[in-house]
Design a protein around this motif. Structure first.
Motif, PDB file in Angstrom:
ATOM      1  N   TYR A  22       0.834  -1.202   0.000  1.00  0.00           N
ATOM      2  CA  TYR A  22       0.000   0.000   0.000  1.00  0.00           C
ATOM      3  C   TYR A  22       0.873   1.259   0.000  1.00  0.00           C
ATOM      4  O   TYR A  22       0.615   2.199  -0.762  1.00  0.00           O
ATOM      5  N   LEU A  25       2.724   1.560  -3.503  1.00  0.00           N
ATOM      6  CA  LEU A  25       1.811   1.975  -4.568  1.00  0.00           C
ATOM      7  C   LEU A  25       1.310   3.410  -4.364  1.00  0.00           C
ATOM      8  O   LEU A  25       1.181   4.167  -5.331  1.00  0.00           O
ATOM      9  N   THR A  26       1.044   3.780  -3.122  1.00  0.00           N
ATOM     10  CA  THR A  26       0.613   5.152  -2.831  1.00  0.00           C
ATOM     11  C   THR A  26       1.725   6.145  -3.135  1.00  0.00           C
ATOM     12  O   THR A  26       1.479   7.232  -3.685  1.00  0.00           O
ATOM     13  N   TYR A  29       1.868   6.518  -6.906  1.00  0.00           N
ATOM     14  CA  TYR A  29       0.722   7.311  -7.358  1.00  0.00           C
ATOM     15  C   TYR A  29       0.909   8.789  -7.009  1.00  0.00           C
ATOM     16  O   TYR A  29       0.655   9.673  -7.828  1.00  0.00           O
ATOM     17  N   ILE A  99      -5.584   0.793  -5.779  1.00  0.00           N
ATOM     18  CA  ILE A  99      -4.403   0.587  -4.929  1.00  0.00           C
ATOM     19  C   ILE A  99      -4.774  -0.238  -3.706  1.00  0.00           C
ATOM     20  O   ILE A  99      -4.049  -1.169  -3.327  1.00  0.00           O
TER      21      ILE A  99
END
Length: 185
Positions: A22, A25-26, A29, A99
């Motif tokens: 998490y 991916l965050t 992003y 996500i």
């Protein structure tokens, strides 16, 4: 203490995988989003694509649907029946939901090929549902404008998060390493 670590190892492993995926991916992003200057009303490319695809779905219901840039805020204006029906902001693109979905699948790992395929198919399904959600929200608000909060804040999020939850349940019970395998005959 060691016996607790052993006892709760599956849970701690799940938590570590979920948190790590998490956060990674965050971070990716957020790095992508940082390329766009909100103060200059720049909208990220994926949000523009979501707005354009929502407009294409809306054109099924009405040919006078279109998008245009919003010069007062970082968003895309979506028109339905020639009237401004929605503003599509970064939060409308469902990437944060994707996500969350991907992180959960990674945390409940399965074999590599099914995991990758499930992540791709699930992400595409979430994206398609989101585009459809935006279009149907515009249609619903055109017909029932006084229920905007009910549609936007409750019904449509409930549907999309419900599907994500169902995808998780299917993954854990059918494809993850935690799924019960049928007994050999």
């Amino acid at each position: 203490m060691k016996e607790y670590l052993i006892q709760f190892k599956p849970f701690l492993l799940f938590l570590a995988k979920f948190a790590a995926s998490y956060l990674v991916l965050t971070f990716i992003y957020q790095s992508y989003l940082n390329q766009f200057d909100v103060a200059k009303m720049e909208v990220d490319g994926f949000t523009k694509v979501v707005a354009q695809q929502s407009q294409k779905v809306l054109s099924i219901f009405d040919t006078n649907s279109y998008t245009e840039s919003n010069f007062k805020e970082a968003s895309v204006k979506l028109y339905y029946k020639g009237k401004w029906a929605a503003r599509i902001i970064e939060g409308c693109n469902a990437l944060s939901i994707i996500i969350l979905f991907v992180s959960f699948i990674i945390a409940f790992t399965g074999k590599l090929k099914p995991t990758v395929l499930y992540i791709i198919c699930g992400s595409v399904l979430i994206h398609v549902m989101n585009v459809t959600r935006i279009a149907l929200l515009c249609v619903a608000l055109d017909k029932f404008p006084k229920y905007d909060s009910l549609f936007h804040d409750l019904i449509f999020p409930l549907v999309i998060y419900g599907v994500v939850f169902l995808l998780w349940v299917i993954w854990v019970n059918k494809y993850s390493f935690y799924a019960e395998k049928p007994a050999a005959k």
